[in-house]
Design a protein around this motif. Structure first.
Motif, PDB file in Angstrom:
ATOM      1  N   UNK A  42       0.905  -0.835  -0.284  1.00  0.00           N
ATOM      2  CA  UNK A  42      -0.301   0.176  -0.070  1.00  0.00           C
ATOM      3  C   UNK A  42       0.992   1.261  -0.349  1.00  0.00           C
ATOM      4  N   UNK A  43      -0.159   2.287  -0.707  1.00  0.00           N
ATOM      5  CA  UNK A  43       1.196   3.963  -0.249  1.00  0.00           C
ATOM      6  C   UNK A  43       0.515   4.378   1.151  1.00  0.00           C
ATOM      7  N   UNK A  76       7.258   3.152  -7.675  1.00  0.00           N
ATOM      8  CA  UNK A  76       6.970   2.830  -9.101  1.00  0.00           C
ATOM      9  C   UNK A  76       6.474   4.869  -9.560  1.00  0.00           C
ATOM     10  N   UNK A  77       7.036   5.293  -9.989  1.00  0.00           N
ATOM     11  CA  UNK A  77       6.993   6.412 -11.029  1.00  0.00           C
ATOM     12  C   UNK A  77       7.594   7.217  -9.783  1.00  0.00           C
ATOM     13  N   UNK A  78       6.788   7.766  -9.363  1.00  0.00           N
ATOM     14  CA  UNK A  78       6.962   8.730  -8.011  1.00  0.00           C
ATOM     15  C   UNK A  78       5.872   8.343  -6.962  1.00  0.00           C
ATOM     16  N   UNK A  79       5.569   6.767  -7.535  1.00  0.00           N
ATOM     17  CA  UNK A  79       4.698   6.940  -5.945  1.00  0.00           C
ATOM     18  C   UNK A  79       5.498   5.414  -5.173  1.00  0.00           C
TER      19      UNK A  79
END
Length: 126
Positions: A42-43, A76-79
């Motif tokens: 989770x973010x 993952x990218x900016x996340x």
């Protein structure tokens, strides 16, 4: 931490890592985060929505868990997606659930550590 049954029970030698582990899981927010991450990564935004805690609270507790080596982050990218870093943590949580069920959740009623117990801090000599 290794628990030796045949050693003197009064010895506190070598317990510091175990104390640190249980302290890291002893905060309600951190334990809730770990329990949530047990169901998948989770973010911080996901954890905030799922747990109903402030973003700053989640971020600081995730950082603590990451520093303890219990949580890992994947970019993952900016996340950043967080997950449990060690499968042994899932095993320990499962064992804790079994223990709580076996004791009838008696620890909740414990006058020293139960939900109505006064909050105290005990330091282990180093």
């Amino acid at each position: 931490m290794s628990i030796m049954v045949d050693e003197c029970a009064a010895s506190t030698e070598g317990v510091e890592p175990g104390v640190a582990l249980f302290r890291s899981l002893g905060d309600p927010a951190r334990l809730a985060i770990v329990r949530r991450l047990a169901s998948g990564e989770a973010r911080v935004a996901d954890l905030t929505a799922d747990l109903g805690l402030a973003q700053s609270t989640i971020s600081s507790h995730v950082a603590c868990l990451k520093d303890c080596g219990l949580v890992a982050g994947r970019m993952e990218g900016r996340r950043v997606y967080y997950s449990l870093a060690r499968p042994e943590l899932l095993e320990m949580l499962a064992a804790a659930e079994v223990l709580l069920a076996a004791t009838g959740n008696a620890v909740v009623l414990c006058p020293n550590y139960g939900t109505d117990a006064p909050v105290t801090t005990v330091e282990v000599a180093r």
